[in-house]
Design a protein around this motif. Structure first.
Motif, PDB file in Angstrom:
ATOM      1  N   GLU A 301      40.397  40.940  45.969  1.00 16.58           N
ATOM      2  CA  GLU A 301      41.747  41.498  46.088  1.00 16.58           C
ATOM      3  C   GLU A 301      42.179  41.146  47.531  1.00 16.58           C
ATOM      4  N   PRO A 302      42.476  39.888  47.922  1.00 15.29           N
ATOM      5  CA  PRO A 302      42.798  39.547  49.194  1.00 15.29           C
ATOM      6  C   PRO A 302      44.385  39.995  49.238  1.00 15.29           C
ATOM      7  N   GLU A 303      44.968  40.188  48.164  1.00 10.16           N
ATOM      8  CA  GLU A 303      46.543  40.512  48.311  1.00 10.16           C
ATOM      9  C   GLU A 303      46.899  42.121  48.826  1.00 10.16           C
ATOM     10  N   THR A 304      45.739  42.685  49.134  1.00  6.29           N
ATOM     11  CA  THR A 304      45.802  44.387  49.438  1.00  6.29           C
ATOM     12  C   THR A 304      46.649  44.387  50.845  1.00  6.29           C
ATOM     13  N   SER A 305      47.614  45.178  50.829  1.00  4.84           N
ATOM     14  CA  SER A 305      48.444  45.578  51.764  1.00  4.84           C
ATOM     15  C   SER A 305      49.439  44.317  52.141  1.00  4.84           C
ATOM     16  N   LEU A 306      49.477  43.373  51.774  1.00  6.31           N
ATOM     17  CA  LEU A 306      50.205  42.144  52.389  1.00  6.31           C
ATOM     18  C   LEU A 306      51.692  42.200  51.533  1.00  6.31           C
ATOM     19  N   HIS A 307      52.455  41.971  52.315  1.00  6.46           N
ATOM     20  CA  HIS A 307      54.099  41.707  51.897  1.00  6.46           C
ATOM     21  C   HIS A 307      54.219  40.900  50.761  1.00  6.46           C
ATOM     22  N   PRO A 308      54.922  40.820  49.847  1.00  7.78           N
ATOM     23  CA  PRO A 308      55.234  39.930  48.700  1.00  7.78           C
ATOM     24  C   PRO A 308      55.427  38.549  49.548  1.00  7.78           C
ATOM     25  N   ALA A 309      56.013  38.383  50.438  1.00 12.47           N
ATOM     26  CA  ALA A 309      56.495  36.990  51.079  1.00 12.47           C
ATOM     27  C   ALA A 309      55.246  36.468  51.552  1.00 12.47           C
ATOM     28  N   LEU A 310      54.000  37.105  51.824  1.00 12.44           N
ATOM     29  CA  LEU A 310      52.904  36.510  52.480  1.00 12.44           C
ATOM     30  C   LEU A 310      51.896  35.908  51.545  1.00 12.44           C
ATOM     31  N   LEU A 311      52.363  36.019  50.080  1.00  6.53           N
ATOM     32  CA  LEU A 311      51.341  35.539  49.262  1.00  6.53           C
ATOM     33  C   LEU A 311      51.333  34.103  48.968  1.00  6.53           C
ATOM     34  N   ALA A 312      52.540  33.480  49.187  1.00  8.43           N
ATOM     35  CA  ALA A 312      52.462  31.966  49.145  1.00  8.43           C
ATOM     36  C   ALA A 312      51.782  31.435  50.241  1.00  8.43           C
ATOM     37  N   PRO A 313      52.097  31.872  51.479  1.00  5.01           N
ATOM     38  CA  PRO A 313      51.129  31.505  52.544  1.00  5.01           C
ATOM     39  C   PRO A 313      49.639  31.580  52.426  1.00  5.01           C
ATOM     40  N   LEU A 314      49.348  33.058  52.012  1.00  2.31           N
ATOM     41  CA  LEU A 314      47.947  33.024  51.595  1.00  2.31           C
ATOM     42  C   LEU A 314      47.475  32.051  50.543  1.00  2.31           C
ATOM     43  N   ALA A 315      48.161  31.732  49.305  1.00  2.00           N
ATOM     44  CA  ALA A 315      47.694  30.895  48.591  1.00  2.00           C
ATOM     45  C   ALA A 315      47.531  29.619  48.890  1.00  2.00           C
ATOM     46  N   GLU A 316      48.497  28.908  49.923  1.00  2.46           N
ATOM     47  CA  GLU A 316      48.188  27.795  50.578  1.00  2.46           C
ATOM     48  C   GLU A 316      46.720  27.686  51.225  1.00  2.46           C
ATOM     49  N   LEU A 317      46.508  28.714  52.004  1.00  4.61           N
ATOM     50  CA  LEU A 317      45.099  29.037  52.675  1.00  4.61           C
ATOM     51  C   LEU A 317      43.984  29.074  51.891  1.00  4.61           C
ATOM     52  N   ILE A 318      44.158  29.797  50.924  1.00  8.81           N
ATOM     53  CA  ILE A 318      42.938  29.585  49.936  1.00  8.81           C
ATOM     54  C   ILE A 318      42.775  28.191  49.145  1.00  8.81           C
ATOM     55  N   ALA A 319      43.897  27.503  48.727  1.00 10.90           N
ATOM     56  CA  ALA A 319      43.797  26.279  48.338  1.00 10.90           C
ATOM     57  C   ALA A 319      43.079  25.298  49.069  1.00 10.90           C
ATOM     58  N   LYS A 320      43.519  25.309  50.736  1.00  8.41           N
ATOM     59  CA  LYS A 320      42.723  24.689  51.565  1.00  8.41           C
ATOM     60  C   LYS A 320      41.363  24.996  51.729  1.00  8.41           C
ATOM     61  N   ALA A 321      41.066  26.368  51.749  1.00  5.01           N
ATOM     62  CA  ALA A 321      39.591  26.620  51.848  1.00  5.01           C
ATOM     63  C   ALA A 321      38.883  25.916  50.607  1.00  5.01           C
ATOM     64  N   ALA A 322      39.351  25.942  49.348  1.00  4.52           N
ATOM     65  CA  ALA A 322      38.781  25.568  48.016  1.00  4.52           C
ATOM     66  C   ALA A 322      38.667  23.843  48.273  1.00  4.52           C
ATOM     67  N   SER A 323      39.249  23.097  49.192  1.00  2.00           N
ATOM     68  CA  SER A 323      38.817  21.794  49.409  1.00  2.00           C
ATOM     69  C   SER A 323      37.714  21.753  50.176  1.00  2.00           C
ATOM     70  N   ARG A 324      37.146  22.703  50.879  1.00  2.00           N
ATOM     71  CA  ARG A 324      35.843  22.421  51.572  1.00  2.00           C
ATOM     72  C   ARG A 324      34.883  23.505  51.189  1.00  2.00           C
ATOM     73  N   ALA A 325      35.340  24.464  50.085  1.00  2.00           N
ATOM     74  CA  ALA A 325      33.859  25.328  49.678  1.00  2.00           C
ATOM     75  C   ALA A 325      34.603  25.811  48.369  1.00  2.00           C
TER      76      ALA A 325
END
Length: 381
Positions: A301-325
């Protein structure tokens, strides 16, 4: 090692019989009560087995009887025999079967599970010919260099794992490879961001390639990323979430303090002044841009307490992490799922979405029939 392709759980709370396909990035979603948290905890228990900590992990949940399937009486009696956990990939597969102890009048440790069966095999599917290490109760068989079973079985305590007792570079290097793979798995779950959270206070700064589970070393972790050729990614992650903002770390008497200068403000804000959502996002930045990626990264549940506007930047971060793990995201946020699917589609990433549901008290996968499951066989007791 190659990424995992299959995760199997049987008799863990509502996870009566679950076999899941895993991708490079797997998103597990579903409504509250569908079994997402149970799946996350089952993965953690599987990871604890590689550290010989499965017994202690289950004890923290009230003992094995507290974690076993507790569905309708007509189907639950057979399920209370034991808990089974396993995974496989192209190179190796592993399974552990934890059962209730035989009643013993001389001990009070009646809630400690016993390892009834444990198996390591080559390839994605268990076959007798593929077994490398095979354990029945207190007896372990190991294949020698020629591929034949050793002449004599080995003894092992009923609560110890093969990973702790027989991982030897000359005798069973495969056990070491898989053990270290599992030990590298990393879990992040609900960072604290309240006013007394460790992440808000300055901390002694040391080189920190891996963010701690409580986020106390977030300033050091972010500075490590910046000094480890990750400065551009770090600046991009901050600007994407807070346009025009700049992150810095101040050092005073060996202590590091996180500072964020946001557009329009006359001064930078310390970690103690940041909103819960802003601080939580920066904690995810530190976790996901790690310069030492694990074999498997599991986010609950990484979205906890995040403003809806931060979900797209978070998704970008997760996708970038998935390129290495390999990454597994457990979430009930439909907007985050959509953001992840959108980013994966743009990047051409290998993403799979698993929607969990409940039927008669048991967790199921929406749209998955028996023939849709990955091939999986449990070792028999």
């Amino acid at each position: 090692m190659s990424a995992l392709t299959t995760l199997a759980v049987e008799n863990y709370r509502s996870l009566r019989d679950l076999v899941l396909p895993l991708r490079r990035l797997t998103v597990v979603t579903g409504p509250n009560g569908s079994g997402k948290s149970s799946l996350y905890r089952a993965l953690r228990t599987l990871a604890d087995a590689a550290r010989n900590g499965a017994v202690a992990a289950l004890a923290r949940e009230g003992g094995l009887p507290s974690t076993l399937w507790a569905g309708p009486e007509t189907t639950s009696r057979a399920a209370r025999v034991g808990l089974r956990l396993g995974f496989s990939g192209p190179e190796y597969g592993y399974a552990i079967d934890l059962g209730l102890p035989v009643p013993e009048p001389r001990t009070l440790f009646v809630r400690d599970p016993e390892i009834k069966r444990e198996a390591l095999w080559s390839g994605p599917v268990l076959k007798p010919s593929a077994l490398i290490a095979d354990r029945h109760n207190t007896t372990v068989r190991l294949r020698d260099e020629s591929g034949a079973w050793g002449p004599h079985p080995h003894g092992i305590r009923i609560t110890d794992s093969m990973f702790s007792e027989f991982a030897d570079p000359r005798r069973t290097p495969e056990l070491i490879v898989v053990r270290e793979q599992i030990r590298s798995w990393r879990f992040y779950d609900h960072f604290r961001t309240d006013q007394h959270a460790p992440a808000r206070a300055p901390q002694v700064g040391t080189w920190t390639p891996v963010l701690g589970h409580d986020g106390a070393d977030v300033a050091a972790a972010l500075q490590t990323i910046a000094e480890n050729d990750g400065g551009d990614d770090l600046a991009e992650a901050v600007d994407h979430a807070f346009p025009g903002s700049r992150l810095s770390v101040e050092e005073r008497d060996g202590r590091f303090d996180l500072r964020l200068r946001q557009h329009g403000l006359l001064r930078s804000l310390a970690a103690a002044e940041l909103s819960d959502g802003t601080l939580r996002y920066l904690l995810w930045v530190a976790a996901l841009l790690t310069p030492r990626p694990p074999e498997l990264l599991v986010l609950n549940e990484p979205e906890t307490s995040l403003h809806p506007a931060l979900l797209a930047p978070l998704a970008e971060l997760i996708a970038k992490a998935a390129s290495r793990a390999q990454v597994v995201v457990v979430t009930h946020s439909a907007p985050l799922v959509r953001a992840l699917e959108s980013v994966a589609d743009e990047r051409g990433d290998d993403l799979g979405t698993i929607a969990l549901a409940k039927e008669s008290g048991a967790t199921t996968v929406e749209g998955q029939g028996r023939l849709d499951q990955p091939p999986w066989h449990w070792p028999k007791r």
